[in-house]
Scaffold this motif. Sequence first.
Motif, mmCIF file in Angstrom:
data_model
loop_
_atom_site.group_PDB
_atom_site.id
_atom_site.type_symbol
_atom_site.label_atom_id
_atom_site.label_comp_id
_atom_site.label_asym_id
_atom_site.label_seq_id
_atom_site.Cartn_x
_atom_site.Cartn_y
_atom_site.Cartn_z
ATOM 1 N N TYR A 87 7.963 -38.563 -46.719
ATOM 2 C CA TYR A 87 7.964 -37.159 -46.308
ATOM 3 C C TYR A 87 7.113 -36.970 -45.050
ATOM 4 N N LEU A 88 5.910 -37.524 -45.041
ATOM 5 C CA LEU A 88 5.037 -37.396 -43.871
ATOM 6 C C LEU A 88 5.673 -38.022 -42.633
ATOM 7 N N HIS A 89 6.352 -39.133 -42.818
ATOM 8 C CA HIS A 89 7.027 -39.796 -41.698
ATOM 9 C C HIS A 89 8.128 -38.888 -41.126
ATOM 10 N N ALA A 90 8.926 -38.304 -42.007
ATOM 11 C CA ALA A 90 10.012 -37.419 -41.567
ATOM 12 C C ALA A 90 9.449 -36.151 -40.919
ATOM 13 N N GLN A 91 8.374 -35.613 -41.482
ATOM 14 C CA GLN A 91 7.763 -34.411 -40.924
ATOM 15 C C GLN A 91 7.184 -34.704 -39.541
ATOM 16 N N ALA A 112 9.814 -34.075 -32.268
ATOM 17 C CA ALA A 112 11.010 -33.515 -31.622
ATOM 18 C C ALA A 112 10.711 -32.120 -31.072
ATOM 19 N N ARG A 113 10.019 -31.314 -31.872
ATOM 20 C CA ARG A 113 9.675 -29.959 -31.402
ATOM 21 C C ARG A 113 8.723 -30.025 -30.214
ATOM 22 N N GLU A 117 10.745 -30.641 -27.153
ATOM 23 C CA GLU A 117 11.441 -29.414 -26.737
ATOM 24 C C GLU A 117 10.493 -28.479 -25.992
ATOM 25 N N LEU A 118 9.293 -28.296 -26.540
ATOM 26 C CA LEU A 118 8.324 -27.395 -25.912
ATOM 27 C C LEU A 118 7.859 -27.919 -24.559
ATOM 28 N N THR A 119 7.691 -29.222 -24.459
ATOM 29 C CA THR A 119 7.278 -29.812 -23.188
ATOM 30 C C THR A 119 8.370 -29.612 -22.142
ATOM 31 N N THR A 120 9.625 -29.799 -22.530
ATOM 32 C CA THR A 120 10.741 -29.553 -21.619
ATOM 33 C C THR A 120 10.765 -28.090 -21.186
ATOM 34 N N LEU A 172 0.817 -28.090 -33.149
ATOM 35 C CA LEU A 172 1.607 -29.229 -33.612
ATOM 36 C C LEU A 172 0.798 -30.519 -33.525
ATOM 37 N N ASP A 173 0.020 -30.674 -32.455
ATOM 38 C CA ASP A 173 -0.830 -31.854 -32.308
ATOM 39 C C ASP A 173 -1.869 -31.919 -33.431
ATOM 40 N N ALA A 174 -2.454 -30.777 -33.770
ATOM 41 C CA ALA A 174 -3.418 -30.749 -34.878
ATOM 42 C C ALA A 174 -2.731 -31.159 -36.180
#
Length: 177
Positions: A114-118, A124-125, A128-131, A153-155
């Motif tokens: 689960y942690l890996h998928a999250q 991915a998000r 998107e935000l960086t783009t 997200l980084d936190a």
Amino acid sequence: MSTRHILLGLLATGPSHGYDLKRRHDERFPQARPLAYGQVYTTLQRLVRDGLAEIDGTDSDGGPERTMYRSTDDGTRELAEWAGEIAPPAPFVTNEIFAKVVASILSGGDPEAYLHAQRAAHMARMRELTTLKTAPGADLATVLSADYALNHLDADLRWMTTTAARLITLTAEVDAA
């Protein structure tokens, strides 16, 4: 985010109708959930009811007639008070990711998977935000909103890394309780 106060802030620039307020909200807060028209008009009705805004006539601007609203002196004072209040850091943060890790342990699932998928979803998000923030012509509001989201997200990613490293201990504690 307080829709009531955001609309008062938008009304601070002068009288507006609900359609214009919704459009300006969505432009000024590009990373926020767009306001629904019903939410705008319901909030405007409450602002009028509470004496923080008032109807300032109608405007057709070549289309259907629209009710114009403007902030009252009480609305201006409330907005200033709200904008000056320090947002207290929450003593505890409700963390859906942590709840799912514990639920996965309790149900015999695979919290590591689960942690890996999250983590992949967060990455991915972040891409998107960086783009979005580095796109030619990106306005400062978009850049700042994206930066805010990227930091959160980084936190989360750092927390996931720490939690993954402690899964054996967490599993033992959860199973023992």
